[in-house]
Design an enzyme around this catalytic site. Structure first.
Site, PDB file in Angstrom:
ATOM      1  N   GLU A 147       0.836  -1.211   0.000  1.00 42.41           N
ATOM      2  CA  GLU A 147       0.000   0.000   0.000  1.00 42.41           C
ATOM      3  C   GLU A 147       0.865   1.254   0.000  1.00 42.41           C
ATOM      4  O   GLU A 147       0.551   2.236  -0.669  1.00 42.41           O
ATOM      5  CB  GLU A 147      -0.941   0.025   1.213  1.00 42.41           C
ATOM      6  CG  GLU A 147      -1.952  -1.114   1.274  1.00 42.41           C
ATOM      7  CD  GLU A 147      -3.034  -1.051   0.205  1.00 42.41           C
ATOM      8  OE1 GLU A 147      -3.039  -0.103  -0.595  1.00 42.41           O
ATOM      9  OE2 GLU A 147      -3.855  -1.989   0.150  1.00 42.41           O
ATOM     10  N   ASP A 294      -4.290  -9.606  -8.583  1.00 45.25           N
ATOM     11  CA  ASP A 294      -4.646  -8.620  -9.602  1.00 45.25           C
ATOM     12  C   ASP A 294      -3.499  -7.811 -10.218  1.00 45.25           C
ATOM     13  O   ASP A 294      -3.151  -7.949 -11.387  1.00 45.25           O
ATOM     14  CB  ASP A 294      -5.744  -7.677  -9.072  1.00 45.25           C
ATOM     15  CG  ASP A 294      -5.479  -7.127  -7.674  1.00 45.25           C
ATOM     16  OD1 ASP A 294      -4.386  -7.377  -7.141  1.00 45.25           O
ATOM     17  OD2 ASP A 294      -6.349  -6.426  -7.126  1.00 45.25           O
ATOM     18  N   GLU A 388     -18.411  -6.251  -2.500  1.00 48.44           N
ATOM     19  CA  GLU A 388     -17.034  -6.739  -2.412  1.00 48.44           C
ATOM     20  C   GLU A 388     -16.881  -8.138  -2.996  1.00 48.44           C
ATOM     21  O   GLU A 388     -15.854  -8.472  -3.555  1.00 48.44           O
ATOM     22  CB  GLU A 388     -16.544  -6.731  -0.957  1.00 48.44           C
ATOM     23  CG  GLU A 388     -16.005  -5.404  -0.497  1.00 48.44           C
ATOM     24  CD  GLU A 388     -14.725  -4.978  -1.229  1.00 48.44           C
ATOM     25  OE1 GLU A 388     -14.811  -4.638  -2.427  1.00 48.44           O
ATOM     26  OE2 GLU A 388     -13.663  -4.950  -0.609  1.00 48.44           O
ATOM     27  N   GLU A 406     -12.241   0.346  -9.549  1.00 44.68           N
ATOM     28  CA  GLU A 406     -11.852  -0.558 -10.644  1.00 44.68           C
ATOM     29  C   GLU A 406     -12.856  -0.573 -11.794  1.00 44.68           C
ATOM     30  O   GLU A 406     -12.469  -0.618 -12.966  1.00 44.68           O
ATOM     31  CB  GLU A 406     -11.642  -1.992 -10.130  1.00 44.68           C
ATOM     32  CG  GLU A 406     -10.341  -2.219  -9.392  1.00 44.68           C
ATOM     33  CD  GLU A 406     -10.354  -1.701  -7.964  1.00 44.68           C
ATOM     34  OE1 GLU A 406     -11.419  -1.214  -7.511  1.00 44.68           O
ATOM     35  OE2 GLU A 406      -9.306  -1.781  -7.306  1.00 44.68           O
ATOM     36  N   THR A 492      -1.251   1.165 -10.762  1.00 49.80           N
ATOM     37  CA  THR A 492      -2.454   0.509 -10.266  1.00 49.80           C
ATOM     38  C   THR A 492      -3.283   1.445  -9.383  1.00 49.80           C
ATOM     39  O   THR A 492      -4.470   1.236  -9.194  1.00 49.80           O
ATOM     40  CB  THR A 492      -2.107  -0.794  -9.516  1.00 49.80           C
ATOM     41  OG1 THR A 492      -3.302  -1.534  -9.296  1.00 49.80           O
ATOM     42  CG2 THR A 492      -1.417  -0.509  -8.182  1.00 49.80           C
TER      43      THR A 492
END
Ligand code: DMJ
EC number: 3.2.1.113
Length: 934
Positions: A147, A294, A388, A406, A492
């Site tokens: 993160e 991902d 989710e 996304e 991302t």
């Protein structure tokens, strides 16, 4: 929408082993817009409307960013319900989610380049000054390496990239002297100790001040990390190296990627979700394109685009081929086992995979991108947001939605690729839903439960970093952005890195993996993007024709997860194994199959049926394997059914001034009193009861008469409180937790059980709020005195009536509206009522557990099953849903069998021990998946 220069269409092909000079063009090739060629399909959107929507996005950003800066800064994030900053350590821990917070003004840093994209150059200049003045990267805080890299390092680099662009333009940022880059470098060095493992894979967490090794670090004992966590560093680290000339960052990120590539499962070419950072063993062997993996795939392709290194494209293409072979089951993307890629590992999908259609656009594979995106859009239309996780038959699996970007990202890329105005309409819906359901007076609040419309006190920084960029760019024309967006690549976290980095400071030695790659079949590698210049003008309805068959996909709620295994079985000529969902205890053929699988049926005295498996009694090892899978499915099905019997959460919506329905709190239901899912919602002003615990006759009946009484939890049964307030004339009750600081963000919601006696006398609705949510109402009373709320199963749409409470006509209008809403809710009952509540929600509270809740004696948990894999028990009853599909499959099975007379079961010989060991692994993986957080 901006387009690449005329000559650089989708149709240009890039020579194999593209020379460096073509790398940036390659990126542009894949992203080039086809908007100008669109001639049919959805009606085109006028320039005015696009501008209007773009302005709406700007206004929404101002609302989110302005409230963060006013009420939260310098804290990491805004808590939009309580209108204050989230400071780590001061709020109850939310577990891993908090690892993004490093006391470094996360939201400000994550928002930097968004400000420039949205043409807020002045604000950008101010924001950069604040970062330089206020942000400390040396805090004694343990943060997630992943993160921190994507949000903070990426944020600083994105800010730097656009700062130097602005400086060069000559108007803004003239004072700037690479200060953000210096901070990025400082942070880069702080993250490096995480890579001190023999594998080169980074530890998942690091202490910003003390690193890993020192005892004060409080981290460094972890053994596992997720694949995305270790494989999503190369863009930021390479950019840092190339901007600064310090090659070490790119080297470390490359080493981690090389290791992951080496560890891919060699026969399937898939990677698992988590890996041991010391041994390189796969800890979780399930594989998908969503949570945990991902952005590993995303970074392989984008690393090729940014760095021009062919090996990254080769790796990406190899994985992509495997994804399309095993995981892609259009329009679904379903996790499989890396060793048994024909076997689905889950019956649900997570929201993070919504980025994948966008990546497919970059890859140039438009058709599956359109299909998956359309499927996701259907789910969104049903629930307003993407939950989710949702099942293969599109029921909610995990009901939260933290305003993830996304889907907007994929919408943007699909619009760029197709120019189809349909995607502008999709974007418009996203904007409307955000304003209608997530906007609160102090920002935008995550959805706690998309079914009830309740909120969570969080606004993640990625909402500002990503959502607003993609939405703004979707509607923007070239001149609406002050620089050429196509000169940059999105990380991302949607941070912008300039493509010119591909030719700068290329001193990193690329790992020579050619000996392996040259063995690969080069025909697998695509070097060009699809030619939409040909595709769309020739058939302008192309995208629409792909979407059309999927229009009702969500409404057909038959499970799809089983189809894959069956189809593959047919293909290989084997008879499809009996699936738990298909089993009927009255079908003699099924009983015969059970026997072959070593599964016996025991009829219990109470009428239920228990299944026991003795693998040793199976007719063959394959039958034993089928039997184990059958039992495992039975357990999953049974726990799903148990969940379905639980009541879903409810909503408390504050409708009076200044909330006007914008604040929706997640509430636990009661097993007694008025069932809000079956009756009209209850609306009323709130009043505290006296005594506050409601455990005796109220001394202030005049205050609660005709109102919704607030009562504190504790000291007597919930039902007793309900009776006391009902006797005083209350029309409803809200029990507020006495455990100070408790919150539905951190504690599992539960349903209030009765007192073991008949509770039919309780006719008013009762809901439970944790202390934090309760105090939002209590604070509102202190501030505004008159506070009106709505108790319901699902938040009511905000409407002008709520804001116009003075007008007497509003009540009847709102009642009409309520009636409508009830009608529409009840249509959903079949689907929604059967949805499993989110993982943690709604257990009966032990304080007043009803005897029925403890009656679980005949079922066993997966862990018990796991402890003795040769003997499994399950009791359940199954329905015969979706017979059409079943019949089709059955027919197909018979046809296939007929045409394959030589087919027989159990041809494959595999020792039983290895099958059991294999299945144990799968069961463990399954259990971990169930526990897993996104
Ligand atoms: C973002 O932080 C990034 O996109 C990341 O890759 C995963 N998803 C979140 C937002 O959902």
């Amino acid at each position: 929408m901006s387009e690449a220069g005329g000559g650089r269409g989708f149709g240009s092909s890039v020579p194999q082993r593209a020379p460096w000079s073509l790398v940036a063009a390659t990126a542009a090739l894949c992203l080039v817009s086809a908007t100008s060629v669109w001639t049919a399909g959805a009606s085109p959107m006028s320039r005015e409307e696009k501008q209007k929507l773009g302005n709406q996005v700007l206004e929404m950003f101002d609302h989110a960013y302005g409230n963060y800066m006013e009420h939260a800064y310098p804290a990491d994030e805004l808590m939009p319900l309580t209108c204050r900053g989230r400071v780590r350590g001061q709020e109850p821990s939310r577990g891993d989610v908090d690892d993004a917070l490093g006391k470094f003004s996360l939201t400000l840093i994550d928002s930097l380049d968004t400000l420039v994209v949205l043409n807020k150059t002045k604000e950008f200049e101010d924001a950069v000054r604040k970062v330089l003045r206020d942000v400390n990267l040396d805090n004694d805080v343990v943060v997630s390496v992943f993160e921190t890299n994507i949000r903070v390092l990426g944020g600083l680099l994105g800010g730097h990239s656009l700062a130097i662009m602005l400086k060069e333009k000559g108007e803004y940022m003239q004072w700037y002297n690479d200060e953000l880059l210096q901070m990025a470098k400082q942070l880069g060095y702080k993250l490096l100790p995480a890579f001190n493992t023999t594998s080169g894979l980074p530890y998942p967490r690091i202490n910003l001040k003390f690193g890993i090794r020192k005892p004060e670090a409080r981290t460094g004992t972890e053994t596992d990390t997720c694949t995305a966590c270790a494989g999503t560093l190369i863009l930021e680290f390479a950019a840092l190296s190339r901007f600064t000339g310090a090659t070490i960052f790119e080297e470390y990120a490359r080493k981690a990627l090389d290791f992951l590539w080496e560890k891919r499962q060699r026969s399937s070419n898939l990677v698992g979700v988590t890996i041991n950072i010391h041994t390189g063993d796969w800890v979780r062997k399930d594989s998908g394109v969503g949570a945990g993996i991902d952005s590993y795939y995303e970074y392989l392709l984008k690393a090729y685009v940014l760095l021009g290194d062919d090996s990254f494209l080769e790796r990406f293409n190899t994985h992509y081929d495997a994804i399309m072979r095993y995981i892609s089951q259009p329009p679904l993307l379903l996790d499989v086992h890396i060793h048994k890629p024909m076997l689905n590992a889950r019956t649900w999908m997570d929201a993070l995979l919504a980025f994948f259609p966008g990546l497919q656009v970059l890859k140039g594979d438009i058709r599956p991108a359109i299909e998956t995106h359309e499927m996701l859009y259907q789910v969104i239309k049903k629930h307003n947001f993407l939950p989710e996780a949702f099942t293969t038959d599109f029921r909610v699996h995990w009901a939260q939605h933290p305003l993830r970007p996304e889907f907007a990202e994929s919408t943007y890329f699909l619009y760029k690729a197709t120019g189809d105005p349909y995607y502008l309409e999709v974007g418009k819906t996203l904007i409307e839903n955000l304003n209608k359901y997530a906007r609160v007076p102090c920002g935008f609040a995550a959805m706690k439960d998309v079914r009830t419309g309740s909120h969570e006190d969080r606004m993640d920084s990625f909402f500002l970093a990503e959502m607003f960029k993609y939405l703004y760019l979707l509607f923007a024309d070239k001149e609406d952005v002050i620089f050429d967006i196509e000169d940059y690549i999105f990380t991302t976290e949607a941070h912008l890195l300039p493509l010119w980095l591909s030719t700068t400071n290329q001193r990193i030695s690329k790992k020579n993996t050619t000996s392996e790659y040259t063995e690969l079949d080069d025909s697998n590698f695509d070097w060009t993007c699809p030619n939409t210049q040909i595709l769309f003008p020739n058939d302008p309805l192309y995208a629409q024709s792909i979407r059309e068959p999927l229009k009702n996909v969500v409404d057909k709620s038959c499970p799809r997860g089983i189809i894959r295994v069956r189809e593959e079985s047919f293909r290989s000529g084997a008879k499809p194994p009996l699936r738990a969902r298909d089993f009927m205890a009255t079908n003699p053929e099924h009983l015969e199959i059970l026997k072959k699988m070593g599964v016996s049926l025991i009829h219990l005295k109470d009428g239920r049926v228990q299944l026991v498996q003795h693998a040793i009694q199976a007719a063959s090892s394959i039958d034993a394997e089928d039997g184990l899978r059958f039992m495992q499915e039975m357990i999953e099905l049974s726990s799903q059914q148990q969940k379905e019997q639980q009541l879903p959460p409810r909503a408390v919506q504050i409708v009076s001034h200044p909330f006007f329905g914008r604040v929706v709190l997640t509430a636990g239901p009661a097993q007694f009193g008025l069932d809000l899912s079956k009756h009209k919602e209850t609306r009323g002003f709130v009043a505290s009861s006296k005594p506050y615990n409601g455990c005796s006759e109220l001394t202030n009946p005049e205050a609660v008469m005709g109102k919704i009484a607030l009562i504190q939890r504790g000291q007597c049964m919930f039902a007793e409180k309900a009776r006391n307030i009902q006797n005083a004339g209350a029309i409803g009750g809200i029990v507020i937790d006495d455990n100070e600081g408790s919150s539905s963000d951190t504690a599992p919601l539960f349903q209030m059980a009765g007192d073991g006696k008949d509770t039919d006398d309780i006719t008013i609705p009762m809901l439970f709020l944790f202390s934090k949510e309760g105090s939002i109402i209590l604070d509102a009373i202190r501030e505004y005195e008159e506070v009106e709320v709505l108790l319901s199963d699902k938040a009511k749409d905000r409407d002008p009536e709520m804001e116009n409470e003075e007008q007497p006509s509003s009540e009847s209008d709102s009642q009409n509206q309520s009636a409508e809403q009830i009608a529409s809710s009840s249509q959903e009952v079949d689907l929604v009522d059967q949805e499993s509540p989110e993982e943690s929600s709604l257990n009966s509270h032990p304080e007043s557990l009803s005897p029925a809740d403890t009656d679980d004696a005949a079922s066993i948990s997966p862990s018990e099953q796991n402890s003795n894999p040769t003997e499994n028990h399950e009791t359940t009853s199954l329905d015969g849903e979706c017979t059409d599909l079943d019949n089709q499959l059955q027919e197909q099975s018979e046809t296939e069998e007929d045409s394959n007379p030589n087919v027989s079961w159990g041809k494959k010989v595999q020792p039983i021990d290895s099958i059991l060991a294999d299945w144990n692994e799968d069961i463990e993986a399954f259990e971990m998946m169930e526990k897993d957080e996104l």
